[in-house]
Design an enzyme around this catalytic site. Structure first.
Site, mmCIF file in Angstrom:
data_model
loop_
_atom_site.group_PDB
_atom_site.id
_atom_site.type_symbol
_atom_site.label_atom_id
_atom_site.label_comp_id
_atom_site.label_asym_id
_atom_site.label_seq_id
_atom_site.Cartn_x
_atom_site.Cartn_y
_atom_site.Cartn_z
ATOM 1 N N LYS A 182 0.830 -1.206 0.000
ATOM 2 C CA LYS A 182 0.000 0.000 0.000
ATOM 3 C C LYS A 182 0.866 1.259 0.000
ATOM 4 O O LYS A 182 2.025 1.262 0.420
ATOM 5 C CB LYS A 182 -0.944 0.025 1.207
ATOM 6 C CG LYS A 182 -0.326 0.455 2.540
ATOM 7 C CD LYS A 182 -0.513 1.934 2.795
ATOM 8 C CE LYS A 182 0.076 2.450 4.085
ATOM 9 N NZ LYS A 182 1.460 2.214 4.397
ATOM 10 N N SER A 212 8.285 -11.653 -1.136
ATOM 11 C CA SER A 212 7.638 -10.368 -1.403
ATOM 12 C C SER A 212 8.439 -9.503 -2.362
ATOM 13 O O SER A 212 9.676 -9.496 -2.335
ATOM 14 C CB SER A 212 7.433 -9.602 -0.099
ATOM 15 O OG SER A 212 6.707 -8.407 -0.331
ATOM 16 N N ALA A 256 9.711 0.114 4.780
ATOM 17 C CA ALA A 256 9.674 1.302 3.924
ATOM 18 C C ALA A 256 8.320 2.002 3.951
ATOM 19 O O ALA A 256 8.079 2.922 3.184
ATOM 20 C CB ALA A 256 10.033 0.922 2.489
ATOM 21 N N GLY A 257 7.421 1.558 4.830
ATOM 22 C CA GLY A 257 6.107 2.173 4.910
ATOM 23 C C GLY A 257 5.178 1.781 3.778
ATOM 24 O O GLY A 257 4.223 2.500 3.487
ATOM 25 N N LEU A 258 5.431 0.626 3.150
ATOM 26 C CA LEU A 258 4.635 0.186 1.994
ATOM 27 C C LEU A 258 3.728 -0.990 2.330
ATOM 28 O O LEU A 258 3.239 -1.679 1.441
ATOM 29 C CB LEU A 258 5.548 -0.165 0.824
ATOM 30 C CG LEU A 258 6.435 0.976 0.317
ATOM 31 C CD1 LEU A 258 7.353 0.489 -0.790
ATOM 32 C CD2 LEU A 258 5.586 2.158 -0.165
ATOM 33 N N GLY A 259 3.494 -1.223 3.614
ATOM 34 C CA GLY A 259 2.525 -2.239 4.019
ATOM 35 C C GLY A 259 2.997 -3.665 3.845
ATOM 36 O O GLY A 259 2.184 -4.567 3.676
ATOM 37 N N SER A 260 4.308 -3.902 3.931
ATOM 38 C CA SER A 260 4.810 -5.265 3.715
ATOM 39 C C SER A 260 4.309 -6.225 4.787
ATOM 40 O O SER A 260 3.981 -7.383 4.488
ATOM 41 C CB SER A 260 6.340 -5.274 3.664
ATOM 42 O OG SER A 260 6.901 -4.797 4.875
ATOM 43 N N SER A 261 4.234 -5.774 6.039
ATOM 44 C CA SER A 261 3.777 -6.678 7.102
ATOM 45 C C SER A 261 2.293 -6.989 6.947
ATOM 46 O O SER A 261 1.853 -8.109 7.221
ATOM 47 C CB SER A 261 4.054 -6.077 8.487
ATOM 48 O OG SER A 261 3.247 -4.945 8.731
ATOM 49 N N GLU A 303 -1.289 -7.952 12.599
ATOM 50 C CA GLU A 303 -0.715 -6.602 12.591
ATOM 51 C C GLU A 303 -0.551 -6.054 14.015
ATOM 52 O O GLU A 303 0.418 -5.359 14.320
ATOM 53 C CB GLU A 303 -1.621 -5.662 11.779
ATOM 54 C CG GLU A 303 -1.430 -5.748 10.280
ATOM 55 C CD GLU A 303 -0.165 -5.049 9.843
ATOM 56 O OE1 GLU A 303 -0.202 -3.849 9.536
ATOM 57 O OE2 GLU A 303 0.893 -5.707 9.824
ATOM 58 N N ASP A 355 -3.568 -0.543 6.564
ATOM 59 C CA ASP A 355 -2.687 -1.353 5.725
ATOM 60 C C ASP A 355 -3.304 -2.711 5.400
ATOM 61 O O ASP A 355 -3.292 -3.161 4.248
ATOM 62 C CB ASP A 355 -1.335 -1.545 6.403
ATOM 63 C CG ASP A 355 -0.489 -0.283 6.409
ATOM 64 O OD1 ASP A 355 -1.051 0.804 6.155
ATOM 65 O OD2 ASP A 355 0.715 -0.377 6.671
#
Length: 398
Positions: free
Chosen positions: A13, A136, A142-147, A194, A205
């Site tokens: 995201k 992935s 990086a703030g891209l919703g990987s978790s 999360e 996210d």
């Protein structure tokens, strides 16, 4: 209990508009990235439960018999998803050797996996043996919703393996999604994961990873936009580390110090988000025009200035905006700022040569950069042949 093989993916995201202002009650727009996390779940006869996370060099395995006592006194989840079971979390911390307060990405991913596995299969006569492998396209941290993409993939795969949600692809489908009710359940379970990883997440996210597309977030309420256009972007990771907590705190301090200046800035950010939402709705229903792309570009420029005024800019982000503007492209930071990532809008008529030159210059500046899209699908079930060959190779390697 034996489970079959399944492949699942979920998107990352980005925040299109509304960073930081959303903390103060304003509208934010979150979008799915066409950079995805992929999972393969395979039933085994090994008597073990295994998790393989090659992106973060994490490989763990346990005997199912050792895990069984942890859930022997718990009732079957039955598809329900209540509050996070803190007692089970603590048991799992001790079992997996994860220290209280640990922020190590591998440890937290393992803890979330064990929790979702045991919660999903609580009440089963025997815990199933299985191997789960996750790979992935998203960078971590990086703030891209990987978790969130990870926990959504886990939730969908484990719930389908348990039989709580459907898991069959019908011919000639290569991919399939789930019903709205099933997606809601996947999202609820993913939110528990999360919470384990992040403590007090907003839920945005995991909602984006579940439903995809574009979501409106306002005062704790998450609303998917029913119809959205697919937009081409460049996604750039400046690789400058930052603390989201400190950046959020800094914006709050500035608002408290200069309320007459900063409150109107927040109101203006809110107006940007709402104007963008209206524009996207029009593009999805009536078709995109050059004028609407002009509007999206102007909104990105305006919001980037807002974020700089809030104090969350960074010289690396200024470089990103300058380099892309030299090619006629408009950029803004996405997420907390202070470094991190930025997005650049590509118009339909933007030549591939222009995009490639911009990517090359950004990489020369020391950044990571991908051409991708936003607004694509959420969590999906795949047949093996629908996966990119490189992804399939990683998921099926030993």
């Amino acid at each position: 209990m034996h489970v079959g093989e399944r492949f699942v993916s979920a998107p990352g995201k980005a925040i299109l508009h509304g960073e930081h202002a959303v903390v103060h009650g304003k509208v934010a727009l979150a979008v799915s990235l066409n950079l995805r996390t992929y999972l393969r779940l395979q039933g085994t006869a090994s008597g073990q439960i295994c998790i393989h996370l090659p992106n973060i060099d994490t490989f763990r395995a346990w005997d199912v018999a050792a895990l069984q006592p942890l859930v022997s006194d718990r009732k079957a989840a039955g598809g329900r998803c209540g509050e996070l079971d803190l007692e089970l979390v603590e048991r799992l911390r001790a079992f997996a050797g994860v220290a209280e307060g640990s922020t190590d990405s591998g440890n937290m991913a393992v803890l979330a996996f064990l929790y979702l596995y045991l919660s999903g299969f609580a009440g089963a006569q025997t815990l199933p043996s299985m191997s789960v492998r996750v790979w992935s396209e998203l960078p971590t941290g990086a703030g891209l919703g990987s978790s969130a993409a990870y926990t959504v993939c886990l939730s969908a795969a484990l719930l389908s393996a348990r039989g709580t949600i459907s898991s069959l692809l019908t011919q000639p489908q290569d991919t399939a999604s789930w019903s709205e009710e099933e997606l809601t359940l996947i999202n609820k379970w993913a939110f528990q994961g999360e919470k384990i990883i992040h403590g007090n997440p907003s839920g945005v996210d995991n909602a984006v990873a579940t439903w995809g597309g574009i979501l409106r977030y306002h005062a704790g309420k998450i609303t998917p936009l029913s119809r959205v256009p697919l937009l081409r972007i460049l996604l750039t990771n400046t690789k400058v580390p930052r603390s989201t907590k400190l950046l959020v705190s800094g914006v709050k301090d500035k608002i408290n110090k200069f309320p007459s200046i900063m409150v109107p800035v927040l109101e203006s950010v809110d107006a940007v988000s709402r104007t963008c939402e209206l524009t996207l709705r029009e593009m999805a229903t009536a078709g995109a025009s050059a004028q609407q792309y002009d509007t999206l570009e102007e909104l990105m420029d305006i919001n980037q200035h807002h974020l700089s005024v809030m104090g969350v800019g960074h010289p690396a982000l200024d470089t990103l905006c300058r380099l892309t503007l030299a090619h006629g492209l408009h950029s803004k930071l996405t997420g907390a700022g202070g470094g991190g990532c930025g997005i650049t809008l590509l118009r339909p008529e933007t030549a591939q040569r222009v995009a490639q030159e911009a990517v090359w210059e950004l990489r020369e500046a020391g950044f990571e950069c991908w051409e991708t899209s936003i607004g694509g699908p959420g969590v999906l079930l795949h047949c093996a042949t629908s996966l990119p060959q490189g992804v399939l190779d990683v998921l099926t390697s030993h």
